[in-house]
Scaffold this motif. Structure first.
Motif, PDB file in Angstrom:
ATOM      1  N   ASN A 102      74.402 -78.630  25.790  1.00 55.87           N
ATOM      2  CA  ASN A 102      74.299 -77.223  25.441  1.00 55.87           C
ATOM      3  C   ASN A 102      74.662 -76.340  26.628  1.00 55.87           C
ATOM      4  O   ASN A 102      74.395 -76.689  27.776  1.00 55.87           O
ATOM      5  N   ARG A 103      75.235 -75.178  26.330  1.00 59.35           N
ATOM      6  CA  ARG A 103      75.597 -74.217  27.359  1.00 59.35           C
ATOM      7  C   ARG A 103      74.328 -73.532  27.856  1.00 59.35           C
ATOM      8  O   ARG A 103      73.408 -73.252  27.078  1.00 59.35           O
ATOM      9  N   LEU A 104      74.269 -73.258  29.152  1.00 61.84           N
ATOM     10  CA  LEU A 104      73.064 -72.689  29.745  1.00 61.84           C
ATOM     11  C   LEU A 104      72.781 -71.278  29.244  1.00 61.84           C
ATOM     12  O   LEU A 104      71.641 -70.926  28.993  1.00 61.84           O
ATOM     13  N   GLY A 105      73.785 -70.440  29.103  1.00 61.83           N
ATOM     14  CA  GLY A 105      73.550 -69.044  28.770  1.00 61.83           C
ATOM     15  C   GLY A 105      72.986 -68.821  27.385  1.00 61.83           C
ATOM     16  O   GLY A 105      71.962 -68.163  27.217  1.00 61.83           O
ATOM     17  N   ASN A 107      72.787 -71.515  24.858  1.00 66.07           N
ATOM     18  CA  ASN A 107      72.374 -72.779  24.231  1.00 66.07           C
ATOM     19  C   ASN A 107      73.340 -73.223  23.123  1.00 66.07           C
ATOM     20  O   ASN A 107      72.943 -73.907  22.187  1.00 66.07           O
TER      21      ASN A 107
END
Length: 168
Positions: A102-105, A107
């Motif tokens: 998942n992308r940090l910013g 999700n």
């Protein structure tokens, strides 16, 4: 309701979606691997695989059709020269989608989409031609036994040398 809608619209209008997919396809062809969201990767797979199939036959007509989709002459040149040469014998399935988390910013589910024939890790350098096997297999057994015999005699010689050194 989305009755009869066959592809993901990606929450974009038609012109934006087509431009985005064309740019992503050019980046995939140039770099052989890109990171994006899972939804965009799946849409890109449907967009780029027919173009790769067209690139297998290098005709002016096919180049013009692919250029109408990609709108980048360097991408078209790369596709018809290098990518088509590698995938020439493959009947389909030119891309692979690997989920990477998942992308940090926000999700969002992220994925890596890559061209299958350009990944040496998964292929493991398997592009070697298979050697013809003999039906009897007599030579292979003889060479195995002869190498085993030479290893055994070498081991005996080294052990006899070690004992003579310890005696001195």
């Amino acid at each position: 309701m989305r009755h009869g809608k066959k592809f993901n619209h990606l929450s974009r209008q038609t012109g934006h979606r087509k431009s985005m997919l064309a740019n992503m396809a050019c980046s995939l062809i140039e770099h052989k691997r890109i990171n994006t969201t899972v939804a965009k990767a799946k849409a890109l797979k449907q967009f780029v695989e027919p173009l790769i199939t067209k690139s297998k036959e290098d005709t002016t007509h096919n180049r013009r059709i692919v250029f109408a989709y990609l709108r980048n002459k360097y991408g078209v040149t790369e596709l018809f020269r290098e990518v088509a040469a590698k995938v020439g014998d493959r009947p389909g399935g030119y891309t692979r989608i690997i989920k990477v988390g998942n992308r940090l910013g926000d999700n969002a589910d992220m994925a890596m989409i890559e061209l299958v024939d350009f990944n040496e890790i998964y292929n493991g350098g398997k592009k070697e031609e298979k050697k013809a096997k003999s039906r009897r297999g007599g030579k292979a057994k003889k060479t195995e036994t002869s190498t085993a015999e030479t290893k055994a005699t070498d081991a005996q010689e080294t052990s006899s040398e070690e004992t003579s050194e310890s005696a001195e």
